[in-house]
Design an enzyme around this catalytic site. Structure first.
Site, PDB file in Angstrom:
ATOM      1  N   GLY A 152       0.868  -1.179   0.000  1.00 11.83           N
ATOM      2  CA  GLY A 152       0.000   0.000   0.000  1.00 11.83           C
ATOM      3  C   GLY A 152       0.903   1.226   0.000  1.00 11.83           C
ATOM      4  O   GLY A 152       1.830   1.320   0.820  1.00 11.83           O
ATOM      5  N   ALA A 153       0.633   2.153  -0.927  1.00 11.61           N
ATOM      6  CA  ALA A 153       1.565   3.263  -1.168  1.00 11.61           C
ATOM      7  C   ALA A 153       1.936   4.058   0.094  1.00 11.61           C
ATOM      8  O   ALA A 153       3.130   4.186   0.418  1.00 11.61           O
ATOM      9  CB  ALA A 153       0.988   4.166  -2.263  1.00 11.61           C
ATOM     10  N   ARG A 208      10.353  -1.108  -4.366  1.00 16.35           N
ATOM     11  CA  ARG A 208       9.169  -1.140  -5.232  1.00 16.35           C
ATOM     12  C   ARG A 208       9.143   0.173  -6.021  1.00 16.35           C
ATOM     13  O   ARG A 208       9.195   1.249  -5.433  1.00 16.35           O
ATOM     14  CB  ARG A 208       7.881  -1.303  -4.396  1.00 16.35           C
ATOM     15  CG  ARG A 208       7.874  -2.629  -3.620  1.00 16.35           C
ATOM     16  CD  ARG A 208       6.489  -2.994  -3.154  1.00 16.35           C
ATOM     17  NE  ARG A 208       5.613  -3.354  -4.244  1.00 16.35           N
ATOM     18  CZ  ARG A 208       4.292  -3.516  -4.112  1.00 16.35           C
ATOM     19  NH1 ARG A 208       3.722  -3.323  -2.938  1.00 16.35           N
ATOM     20  NH2 ARG A 208       3.545  -3.847  -5.140  1.00 16.35           N
ATOM     21  N   GLN A 267      -5.555  -8.795  -2.425  1.00 19.02           N
ATOM     22  CA  GLN A 267      -5.640  -7.783  -1.356  1.00 19.02           C
ATOM     23  C   GLN A 267      -7.089  -7.518  -0.968  1.00 19.02           C
ATOM     24  O   GLN A 267      -7.378  -7.189   0.180  1.00 19.02           O
ATOM     25  CB  GLN A 267      -4.996  -6.463  -1.810  1.00 19.02           C
ATOM     26  CG  GLN A 267      -3.489  -6.492  -1.940  1.00 19.02           C
ATOM     27  CD  GLN A 267      -3.046  -6.815  -3.344  1.00 19.02           C
ATOM     28  OE1 GLN A 267      -3.747  -7.509  -4.079  1.00 19.02           O
ATOM     29  NE2 GLN A 267      -1.875  -6.352  -3.734  1.00 19.02           N
ATOM     30  N   ASP A 293      -1.360   4.697  -6.501  1.00 25.24           N
ATOM     31  CA  ASP A 293       0.065   4.526  -6.179  1.00 25.24           C
ATOM     32  C   ASP A 293       0.893   5.695  -6.677  1.00 25.24           C
ATOM     33  O   ASP A 293       1.929   6.029  -6.104  1.00 25.24           O
ATOM     34  CB  ASP A 293       0.581   3.212  -6.753  1.00 25.24           C
ATOM     35  CG  ASP A 293       0.074   2.072  -5.894  1.00 25.24           C
ATOM     36  OD1 ASP A 293      -1.063   1.636  -6.129  1.00 25.24           O
ATOM     37  OD2 ASP A 293       0.780   1.684  -4.953  1.00 25.24           O
ATOM     38  N   ASN A 335      -2.643   2.591 -10.384  1.00 26.85           N
ATOM     39  CA  ASN A 335      -3.145   1.881  -9.193  1.00 26.85           C
ATOM     40  C   ASN A 335      -3.126   0.386  -9.501  1.00 26.85           C
ATOM     41  O   ASN A 335      -2.737  -0.029 -10.608  1.00 26.85           O
ATOM     42  CB  ASN A 335      -4.556   2.388  -8.834  1.00 26.85           C
ATOM     43  CG  ASN A 335      -5.015   1.864  -7.479  1.00 26.85           C
ATOM     44  OD1 ASN A 335      -4.274   1.948  -6.494  1.00 26.85           O
ATOM     45  ND2 ASN A 335      -6.197   1.297  -7.410  1.00 26.85           N
ATOM     46  N   LYS A 336      -3.538  -0.395  -8.544  1.00 25.44           N
ATOM     47  CA  LYS A 336      -3.498  -1.856  -8.663  1.00 25.44           C
ATOM     48  C   LYS A 336      -4.054  -2.348  -9.993  1.00 25.44           C
ATOM     49  O   LYS A 336      -5.071  -1.841 -10.463  1.00 25.44           O
ATOM     50  CB  LYS A 336      -4.289  -2.445  -7.483  1.00 25.44           C
ATOM     51  CG  LYS A 336      -4.353  -3.946  -7.406  1.00 25.44           C
ATOM     52  CD  LYS A 336      -3.010  -4.623  -7.472  1.00 25.44           C
ATOM     53  CE  LYS A 336      -2.009  -4.169  -6.463  1.00 25.44           C
ATOM     54  NZ  LYS A 336      -0.606  -4.557  -6.811  1.00 25.44           N
TER      55      LYS A 336
HETATM   56  O1  MRU Z   1       0.770  -3.962  -4.523  1.00 24.50           O
HETATM   57  P1  MRU Z   1       0.123  -3.186  -3.405  1.00 24.50           P
HETATM   58  O2  MRU Z   1      -0.742  -4.042  -2.520  1.00 24.50           O
HETATM   59  O3  MRU Z   1       1.123  -2.371  -2.622  1.00 24.50           O
HETATM   60  O4  MRU Z   1      -0.826  -2.182  -4.145  1.00 24.50           O
HETATM   61  C1  MRU Z   1      -1.613  -1.302  -3.395  1.00 24.50           C
HETATM   62  C2  MRU Z   1      -2.528  -0.493  -4.212  1.00 24.50           C
HETATM   63  O5  MRU Z   1      -2.536  -0.541  -5.427  1.00 24.50           O
HETATM   64  C3  MRU Z   1      -3.395   0.495  -3.474  1.00 24.50           C
HETATM   65  O6  MRU Z   1      -4.599   0.674  -4.127  1.00 24.50           O
HETATM   66  C4  MRU Z   1      -2.669   1.842  -3.401  1.00 24.50           C
HETATM   67  O7  MRU Z   1      -1.371   1.662  -2.899  1.00 24.50           O
HETATM   68  C5  MRU Z   1      -3.385   2.816  -2.567  1.00 24.50           C
HETATM   69  S1  MRU Z   1      -3.268   2.405  -0.855  1.00 24.50           S
HETATM   70  C6  MRU Z   1      -3.976   3.612   0.067  1.00 24.50           C
END
Ligand code: MRU
Length: 338
Positions: A46-47, A88, A194, A235, A245-246
């Protein structure tokens, strides 16, 4: 509310999100290499959360051995920042937090202890501020939600993805308190799940009604008229309002536009990267194929199968109704924060 990470007696403890929802176990991080590993291996994700963890990693690096001079400490911190920054590539919050720590390191200090103390103050500012920022995002976003809304969300942009409260889930929390949320549709979010593992877990704890769907069901429910709004996190947001984003977010946004469903992105302003003009400049992390051909270490595809795994995608600004930040709600093409 369970803590994503906490500081106790000079050690950082990071909740191992890979074990959720079955086990709640914290990883003791007493050196920066360990912090970097928890980020890279997605024990924390999560960012905003990885930004906070990385900032702690820098402070921990300043304490993990003794230094004869400020110069020696600075050299060590530079190496730690390089390692933490290599974990990352997509979420800009990681670099935003490391940049804040780095700016401090550039200053002049009379002693090792003085620099350590400044780093400690900065990391706790970043940590504590994140929760406050998320609460503001929650309040700003909840105003846009109509009564009895059925909201779809993707991935986990909740307390677990931040220092607490969450961004997209923060809005859902805040709207639920105002009795505006009828149902949350949770995308399971292949391949890392997730949504299925983390978002459901958070919503269950809060008593917010939810239903889990597989990613490929989202279009069907939009077509059935079962979704009133979509809220996701981010992100990295380019200055023109394109959003990384994801993986799977882009498909949802296109479907939302087709079905005339508002598509909201919730993010702190630290997720906006004004140094890049548009989303095509965002580096998309490609993760291991093993995360696609296995689910919870159970093989689901024949040995030798090649799988692709871009962890994020980019949603062009034209599909986004609004970007909800702690500083207000913006049209994606109008991201001016002055
Ligand atoms: O690969 P991840 O689980 O780190 O990806 C997270 C996401 O894509 C979230 O939607 C994003 O970081 C926003 S979290 C507030």
């Amino acid at each position: 509310m369970i803590k994503t990470l906490y500081w106790n007696q000079n050690n950082l403890y990071i909740l191992d999100q890979r074990l959720l929802p079955l086990k709640t176990k914290y990883i003791l991080c007493n050196n920066h290499t360990k912090v970097a590993k928890t980020i890279k291996d997605m024990a924390i994700r999560g960012a905003p959360a990885i930004g906070v963890a990385a900032a702690f990693g820098v402070y921990i690096a300043s304490c993990e051995k003794s230094f004869n001079s400020v110069k020696e400490l600075k050299r060590h911190l530079e190496k730690a920042i390089n390692l933490l920054g290599s974990t990352r590539p997509t979420a800009v919050n990681l670099f935003w937090a490391l940049d804040r720590m780095q700016s401090l390191i550039r200053g002049s200090y009379k002693s090792v202890d003085e620099l350590r103390a400044r780093l400690k103050k900065e990391v706790f500012d970043i940590f504590e501020n994140d929760v406050q920022v998320n609460k503001k995002i929650g309040a700003n976003g909840a105003r846009l939600i109509r009564k009895n809304s059925r909201i779809l969300t993707h991935c986990n942009a909740g307390a677990l993805a931040t220092a607490g409260y969450g961004t997209a889930l923060g809005i859902i929390r805040s709207a639920f308190e105002k009795r505006k949320v009828k149902m949350v549709f949770v995308d399971e979010t292949r391949p890392y799940l997730q949504g299925a593992r983390l978002t459901t877990w958070e919503l269950k704890q809060e008593g917010i009604p939810f239903v889990l769907i597989t990613d490929n069901m989202a279009g069907h429910f939009m077509q059935m008229g079962a979704i009133d709004a979509i809220i996701v996190g981010a992100d990295r947001i380019a200055s023109n309002g394109d959003v990384a984003n994801k993986i799977g977010t882009y498909s949802l946004a296109v479907l939302a536009k087709h079905h005339k469903i508002p598509f909201y992105v919730a993010a702190p302003t630290s997720s906006i990267d004004f140094s890049i003009s548009c989303g095509s400049r965002i580096e998309i992390e490609e993760r291991s194929t093993e995360e696609v051909v296995n689910i919870n270490r159970n093989r689901i595809a024949p040995i030798g199968t090649v799988a692709r795994h871009p962890a994020f995608d980019v949603t062009p600004n034209k599909y986004i109704t609004a970007i909800i930040t702690e500083k207000g709600v913006f049209k994606p093409r109008n991201l001016t924060l002055s």
